[in-house]
Design a protein around this motif. Structure first.
Motif, mmCIF file in Angstrom:
data_model
loop_
_atom_site.group_PDB
_atom_site.id
_atom_site.type_symbol
_atom_site.label_atom_id
_atom_site.label_comp_id
_atom_site.label_asym_id
_atom_site.label_seq_id
_atom_site.Cartn_x
_atom_site.Cartn_y
_atom_site.Cartn_z
ATOM 1 N N ARG A 1 1.044 -1.253 0.026
ATOM 2 C CA ARG A 1 -0.045 0.071 0.185
ATOM 3 C C ARG A 1 0.957 1.223 -0.004
ATOM 4 N NH1 ARG A 1 -4.590 0.913 4.192
ATOM 5 N NH2 ARG A 1 -2.880 1.490 5.136
ATOM 6 N N TYR A 2 0.452 2.174 -0.950
ATOM 7 C CA TYR A 2 1.194 3.593 -0.894
ATOM 8 C C TYR A 2 0.320 4.544 -0.770
ATOM 9 C CZ TYR A 2 5.507 0.798 -2.541
ATOM 10 O OH TYR A 2 6.292 0.189 -2.735
ATOM 11 N N TRP A 3 0.828 5.659 0.003
ATOM 12 C CA TRP A 3 -0.012 6.723 0.438
ATOM 13 C C TRP A 3 0.263 7.689 -0.889
ATOM 14 C CZ3 TRP A 3 -4.223 8.394 2.762
ATOM 15 C CH2 TRP A 3 -4.306 10.094 2.903
ATOM 16 N N LEU A 4 -0.938 8.169 -1.610
ATOM 17 C CA LEU A 4 -0.920 9.177 -2.488
ATOM 18 C C LEU A 4 -1.374 10.552 -2.126
ATOM 19 C CD1 LEU A 4 -2.303 7.928 -5.945
ATOM 20 C CD2 LEU A 4 0.014 8.641 -5.458
ATOM 21 N N PRO A 5 -0.324 11.337 -1.676
ATOM 22 C CA PRO A 5 -0.610 12.770 -1.031
ATOM 23 C C PRO A 5 -1.409 13.611 -2.059
ATOM 24 C CG PRO A 5 1.803 12.200 -0.998
ATOM 25 C CD PRO A 5 1.263 11.279 -1.756
ATOM 26 N N SER A 6 -1.259 13.551 -3.333
ATOM 27 C CA SER A 6 -2.015 14.399 -4.115
ATOM 28 C C SER A 6 -3.537 13.957 -4.215
ATOM 29 C CB SER A 6 -1.473 14.325 -5.500
ATOM 30 O OG SER A 6 -1.589 13.151 -6.280
ATOM 31 N N GLU A 7 -3.765 12.728 -3.795
ATOM 32 C CA GLU A 7 -5.107 12.508 -4.103
ATOM 33 C C GLU A 7 -5.800 12.146 -2.595
ATOM 34 O OE1 GLU A 7 -5.689 9.185 -6.554
ATOM 35 O OE2 GLU A 7 -4.570 10.256 -8.387
ATOM 36 N N GLY A 8 -4.956 12.182 -1.590
ATOM 37 C CA GLY A 8 -5.267 11.884 -0.185
ATOM 38 C C GLY A 8 -5.986 10.447 0.117
#
Length: 78
Positions: free
Chosen positions: A37-44
């Motif tokens: 799992r990776y966190w996408l900061p641009s999409e939250g």
């Protein structure tokens, strides 16, 4: 589920297992596929990718945003 890396495209390698008597049978070398799992900061939001160990290193080097942008340019739904 297929054992293909979503980032690098690595697939299983095929060849022959050779016994002591030199009898040959088919085998395959599977890539080291991990579900991460990776966190996408641009999409939250979190995204889940099936990546090889080499793919994890690629994400660490280039960043998740750049890798996701490349995947979307290739037409992969993330």
């Amino acid at each position: 589920m297929s054992s293909v890396c979503q980032v690098t495209g690595r697939k299983p390698g095929y060849g022959k297992r050779v016994s002591h008597s030199h009898k040959r049978t088919s085998r395959r070398w599977d890539p080291n596929i991990q579900s991460r799992r990776y966190w996408l900061p641009s999409e939250g939001r979190w995204i889940r990718l099936r990546v090889s160990a080499k793919g994890i290193k690629t994400i660490d080097k280039r960043g998740i945003e750049a890798v996701v942008a490349q995947l979307r340019a290739e037409g992969v739904r993330v």
